[in-house]
Design an enzyme around this catalytic site. Structure first.
Site, short mmCIF file in Angstrom:
data_model
loop_
_atom_site.label_atom_id
_atom_site.label_comp_id
_atom_site.label_asym_id
_atom_site.label_seq_id
_atom_site.Cartn_x
_atom_site.Cartn_y
_atom_site.Cartn_z
CE LYS A 1 0.38 -3.00 0.99
NZ LYS A 1 1.07 -4.14 1.60
CD GLN B 1 1.83 -7.78 2.25
OE1 GLN B 1 1.75 -6.80 1.66
NE2 GLN B 1 0.76 -8.11 3.28
CG ASP C 1 4.80 -1.66 6.27
OD1 ASP C 1 3.77 -1.19 5.99
OD2 ASP C 1 4.84 -2.82 6.01
#
Ligand code: NDP
Length: 295
Positions: free
Chosen positions: A53, A97, A120
């Site tokens: 990422k 995460q 997200d």
């Protein structure tokens, strides 16, 4: 019939190139989109993903931060980090995460993220906005990636019967929300199946568009697919293979070779949907930066 292969690697590269142009325009206007990722502990798979990422962000000209916290971090400390990112003007989007260590309540952490920075798209505010068709909602990366693959491959979903196998909050349900909307890559009639669905093959055989996200290696066989259907395989499964250098190989939820004989288009695993995820996260961060700027 031999299906057309929908190449996620090529499509994700295309999206990243488009995004780099958009980022350059935003930077020229004084805004550099910024993405932060918070990782707690040492989960090896997460570490690889987080590193990818960061790299993708920098390549697109975006600001990137990775906040690594030790596994013994308390929930209060993690919430304080979330508060700091919520208030940081350089960060337009961030995510924590998963999975988190057991002593931390993931739900409470997710709810603390400012929905305007929730790239997200898992905060209930964004889930609700997506479901009512609000275009400012952040769309969860995996189903958003599937929709972009369909659009960018020139597959017109209007009027299709889409059958989604799997009802998770990160793939199946948001996939249904996207496909049912009156937007490009939408306008489908949607059926969602799960482990309690009765006579699954009879339902999947009705699909013009079949999206499979169950986590069961090569579960969908050719007899479950209508000839000419578009088949999207979200599954990522590791299966033992003594012939492979690493002793395993990665397969999807669809038996690729036989289904490719029946379908009109299919995504490979690896090299399909999985390749799109990071590109879609960057796209959401650029959207967050544009929305923060008020455009
Ligand atoms: P979950 O385990 O959260 O959900 C699986 C779903 O599949 C559940 O709804 C379950 O039903 C359903 N299911 C399981 N077995 C069957 C069956 N025999 N028949 C019908 N339905 C069944 O998985 P995720 O949605 O998180 O992930 C699914 C797959 O996609 C995994 O392989 C995962 O690795 C992959 N994935 C890939 C991503 C990417 O490409 N970047 C991102 C996210 C996931 P029930 O609800 O009844 O239990």
């Amino acid at each position: 019939m031999s299906a057309r292969v929908l190449d996620g690697t090529r499509l994700a590269d295309e999206i990243r190139r488009d995004l780099a142009v958009e980022v350059a325009q935003l930077v020229a206007g004084g805004v550099q989109p910024g993405l932060a990722v918070v990782i707690v502990g040492e989960d090896p798979a997460s570490k690889v993903y987080v590193a990818s990422k960061g790299k993708a962000c920098l390549e697109a000209g975006m600001h990137s931060e990775t906040i690594r916290l030790p596994v013994e971090t308390t929930e209060a400390d993690l919430l304080a980090t979330v508060d700091r990112l919520n208030a940081d003007p350089r960060i337009h989007g961030f995510l924590v995460q998963l999975p988190l260590p057991k002593h931390i309540n993931s739900e409470r952490v997710l709810l603390r993220i400012n929905p305007t920075k929730d790239v997200d798209g898992f905060h209930p505010m964004n889930v609700g906005r997506l479901s009512v068709g609000d275009q400012t909602a952040f769309r969860p990366a995996t189903p958003f990636g599937v929709q972009q693959m369909l659009i960018r491959s020139g597959i017109d979903t209007k009027g299709m019967h889409a059958v989604i196998v799997g009802r998770s909050n990160i793939v199946g349900k948001p996939m249904a929300s996207l496909l049912v909307q009156d937007t490009p890559g939408g306008n489908c009639t949607v059926t969602i199946c799960h482990s309690r669905s009765r006579d699954l093959p009879a339902i999947t055989r009705l699909a013009d568009l079949l999206v499979v996200a169950i986590g069961k290696p090569e579960f969908v066989t050719a007899d479950m697919v209508k000839p000419g259907a578009v088949v999207i395989d979200v599954g990522i499964n590791r299966v033992t293979d003594p012939a492979a250098a690493k002793g395993y190989r990665i397969v999807g939820d669809v038996a690729y070779a036989p289904v490719a004989e029946v379908a009109s288009a299919i995504t490979p695993v690896p090299g399909g949907v999985g390749k799109m995820t990071i590109a879609m996260l960057l796209m959401n961060t650029v959207q967050a930066a544009r929305q923060a700027r008020g455009s």
